[in-house]
Design an enzyme around this catalytic site. Structure first.
Site, PDB file in Angstrom:
ATOM      1  N   HIS A 171       0.841  -1.201   0.000  1.00 25.75           N
ATOM      2  CA  HIS A 171       0.000   0.000   0.000  1.00 25.75           C
ATOM      3  C   HIS A 171       0.870   1.242   0.000  1.00 25.75           C
ATOM      4  O   HIS A 171       2.096   1.159   0.119  1.00 25.75           O
ATOM      5  CB  HIS A 171      -1.000  -0.036   1.156  1.00 25.75           C
ATOM      6  CG  HIS A 171      -0.411   0.064   2.541  1.00 25.75           C
ATOM      7  ND1 HIS A 171       0.490  -0.846   3.037  1.00 25.75           N
ATOM      8  CD2 HIS A 171      -0.616   0.975   3.531  1.00 25.75           C
ATOM      9  CE1 HIS A 171       0.796  -0.523   4.281  1.00 25.75           C
ATOM     10  NE2 HIS A 171       0.158   0.597   4.607  1.00 25.75           N
ATOM     11  N   HIS A 211       1.175   3.859   2.092  1.00 26.08           N
ATOM     12  CA  HIS A 211       1.729   4.552   3.252  1.00 26.08           C
ATOM     13  C   HIS A 211       3.248   4.498   3.092  1.00 26.08           C
ATOM     14  O   HIS A 211       3.814   3.458   2.735  1.00 26.08           O
ATOM     15  CB  HIS A 211       1.290   3.894   4.568  1.00 26.08           C
ATOM     16  CG  HIS A 211      -0.124   4.244   4.950  1.00 26.08           C
ATOM     17  ND1 HIS A 211      -0.932   3.424   5.696  1.00 26.08           N
ATOM     18  CD2 HIS A 211      -0.861   5.360   4.662  1.00 26.08           C
ATOM     19  CE1 HIS A 211      -2.121   4.021   5.865  1.00 26.08           C
ATOM     20  NE2 HIS A 211      -2.090   5.183   5.235  1.00 26.08           N
ATOM     21  N   ASP A 220       5.843   4.232   4.836  1.00 27.60           N
ATOM     22  CA  ASP A 220       6.743   3.253   5.477  1.00 27.60           C
ATOM     23  C   ASP A 220       6.785   1.934   4.708  1.00 27.60           C
ATOM     24  O   ASP A 220       7.531   1.029   5.070  1.00 27.60           O
ATOM     25  CB  ASP A 220       6.356   3.019   6.956  1.00 27.60           C
ATOM     26  CG  ASP A 220       4.906   2.594   7.161  1.00 27.60           C
ATOM     27  OD1 ASP A 220       4.015   3.149   6.497  1.00 27.60           O
ATOM     28  OD2 ASP A 220       4.671   1.694   7.992  1.00 27.60           O
ATOM     29  N   HIS A 221       6.000   1.838   3.629  1.00 29.40           N
ATOM     30  CA  HIS A 221       6.003   0.602   2.831  1.00 29.40           C
ATOM     31  C   HIS A 221       6.561   0.784   1.422  1.00 29.40           C
ATOM     32  O   HIS A 221       6.698  -0.191   0.693  1.00 29.40           O
ATOM     33  CB  HIS A 221       4.591   0.008   2.782  1.00 29.40           C
ATOM     34  CG  HIS A 221       4.125  -0.412   4.139  1.00 29.40           C
ATOM     35  ND1 HIS A 221       4.144  -1.717   4.571  1.00 29.40           N
ATOM     36  CD2 HIS A 221       3.692   0.326   5.199  1.00 29.40           C
ATOM     37  CE1 HIS A 221       3.726  -1.769   5.833  1.00 29.40           C
ATOM     38  NE2 HIS A 221       3.448  -0.532   6.230  1.00 29.40           N
ATOM     39  N   HIS A 257      -7.368  -1.892   5.834  1.00 26.06           N
ATOM     40  CA  HIS A 257      -6.491  -0.832   6.316  1.00 26.06           C
ATOM     41  C   HIS A 257      -7.136   0.508   5.981  1.00 26.06           C
ATOM     42  O   HIS A 257      -8.174   0.549   5.319  1.00 26.06           O
ATOM     43  CB  HIS A 257      -5.115  -1.002   5.646  1.00 26.06           C
ATOM     44  CG  HIS A 257      -4.020  -0.273   6.335  1.00 26.06           C
ATOM     45  ND1 HIS A 257      -3.899  -0.185   7.703  1.00 26.06           N
ATOM     46  CD2 HIS A 257      -2.954   0.430   5.842  1.00 26.06           C
ATOM     47  CE1 HIS A 257      -2.830   0.520   7.998  1.00 26.06           C
ATOM     48  NE2 HIS A 257      -2.241   0.928   6.894  1.00 26.06           N
ATOM     49  N   ASP A 285      -0.429  -3.824   6.096  1.00 23.37           N
ATOM     50  CA  ASP A 285      -0.989  -3.521   7.407  1.00 23.37           C
ATOM     51  C   ASP A 285      -2.483  -3.857   7.386  1.00 23.37           C
ATOM     52  O   ASP A 285      -3.146  -3.671   6.377  1.00 23.37           O
ATOM     53  CB  ASP A 285      -0.857  -2.036   7.705  1.00 23.37           C
ATOM     54  CG  ASP A 285       0.587  -1.552   7.734  1.00 23.37           C
ATOM     55  OD1 ASP A 285       1.511  -2.370   7.629  1.00 23.37           O
ATOM     56  OD2 ASP A 285       0.789  -0.334   7.826  1.00 23.37           O
ATOM     57  N   HIS A 340       6.178  -4.990  12.392  1.00 30.00           N
ATOM     58  CA  HIS A 340       5.535  -3.680  12.245  1.00 30.00           C
ATOM     59  C   HIS A 340       5.221  -3.096  13.624  1.00 30.00           C
ATOM     60  O   HIS A 340       4.157  -2.518  13.862  1.00 30.00           O
ATOM     61  CB  HIS A 340       4.256  -3.789  11.387  1.00 30.00           C
ATOM     62  CG  HIS A 340       3.784  -2.485  10.809  1.00 30.00           C
ATOM     63  ND1 HIS A 340       2.871  -1.675  11.441  1.00 30.00           N
ATOM     64  CD2 HIS A 340       4.094  -1.824   9.672  1.00 30.00           C
ATOM     65  CE1 HIS A 340       2.635  -0.600  10.715  1.00 30.00           C
ATOM     66  NE2 HIS A 340       3.374  -0.663   9.625  1.00 30.00           N
TER      67      HIS A 340
HETATM   68 ZN   LIG Z   1      -0.249   1.507   6.562  1.00 32.52          ZN
HETATM   69 ZN   LIG Z   2       2.813   0.551   7.965  1.00 35.64          ZN
END
Ligand SMILES: [Zn+2]
Ligand SMILES: [Zn+2]
Length: 303
Positions: free
Chosen positions: A62, A64, A66-67, A142, A212, A270
């Site tokens: 996805h 976000h 951090d991914h 999510h 997530d 995570h």
């Molecule tokens: Zn996320």
């Molecule tokens: Zn995340």
């Protein structure tokens, strides 16, 4: 067949000194499958002696940051290193646009082709049919569209009983026997039977990556019986309400998922930056599902 998972990042979005954002390498018979690509992933690859040139497939769950914030730098470095081999990229709607905008304004022209395939966040879909594995998306729950990925090993080969076979047998015969085919002589008589010189093929293995997500019963049927389940566990049990609000899971919910789907092993990661140590995650998860392990950066696990 080698089917190994190496964790490159076990943290969530807020930076902490000793945990990095999500990235994992599945190594399957020498091909690297990168799952998520948090900031600095290319450095994690180098630190872990994983050659970026062996990357063939990249899966982004996805958008976000951090991914995927490590993706454009990685793609650029592959170009600088002279890559010409094709690369396959799977990810959500919008990812291709983000990449092309960055390359357009830096006047970057890649010398290798990227085949981008958009993932469907609503329907489990097979997105890759590789000689050794198939890959399906797993719709997750999510805050924005998000999919996990399910890797299923294809039928494995029979195991040779090397000590029983004559040493001068040509290699091509080995392959035939492992495929379950008998070796025949010129008259069609069986010289070496696969049954006699090999052991049955081991069960095909599977790996599910689920990050997530909220506790997500909708995916249970799809991942039932999985060998190794990676499930996010951003929070401990006392934060369940907050976790739910942020569309994340607790360690206990990850363990409950593993138990409900009868996974063989569970790996959790995570972890939220609010936790300096992660021991309690293991305690809470193991109380529900004993075969739980923490995602530890730099560690490689056989699926
Ligand atoms: Zn996320
Ligand atoms: Zn995340």
């Amino acid at each position: 067949m080698t089917f190994n998972l190496t964790i490159l990042g076990s943290g969530s979005a807020t930076p902490v000194p000793d945990r990095h954002t999500t990235a994992q390498i599945l190594s399957i018979e020498g091909d690297y499958f990168l799952i998520d690509c948090g900031e600095g992933t290319q450095y994690r690859l180098i630190e872990n002696h994983l050659r970026p040139g062996r990357l063939k497939y990249i899966f982004i769950s996805h958008l976000h940051g951090d991914h995927y914030f490590g993706l454009v730098p990685l793609l650029s470095s592959l170009n600088l290193a002279g890559r010409t081999d094709d690369l396959w990229l799977f990810g959500p709607r919008g990812l291709w646009e983000i990449i092309t905008v960055q390359f357009r304004y830096s006047d970057t022209k890649l010398n290798y082709p990227i085949h981008f395939q958009e993932t469907d966040p609503h329907q489990p879909t097979q997105i890759l049919d590789h000689p050794n594995v198939t890959v399906e998306t797993i719709p997750l729950q999510h805050r924005i569209d998000c999919t996990g990925f399910l890797f299923r090993e294809k039928n494995r080969k029979r195991k040779l009983m090397a000590d029983k076979l004559p040493g001068d047998l040509p290699v091509s015969f080995y392959r035939q026997l492992k495929d379950g085919q008998d070796i025949l002589d010129d008259l069609g008589q069986v010289l070496y039977s696969a049954e006699e010189y090999t052991l049955p093929a081991p069960q095909p293995r599977s790996y599910a990556f689920c990050s997530d997500t909220r506790y997500n019963e909708a995916m249970f049927d799809q991942i039932r019986g999985v060998d190794l389940l990676y499930h996010e566990a951003s929070f401990l049990d006392d934060m369940e309400a907050l976790s739910e609000k942020y569309f994340h899971s607790t360690a206990r919910q990850a363990a409950l998922t593993a138990r409900q789907v009868a996974a063989n092993r569970l790996m959790i990661g995570h972890f939220s930056s609010r936790y300096k140590v992660t021991d309690e995650f293991l305690v809470q998860a193991r109380a529900v599902f004993p075969e739980t392990y923490l995602a530890i950066e730099g560690q490689t696990t056989e699926v």
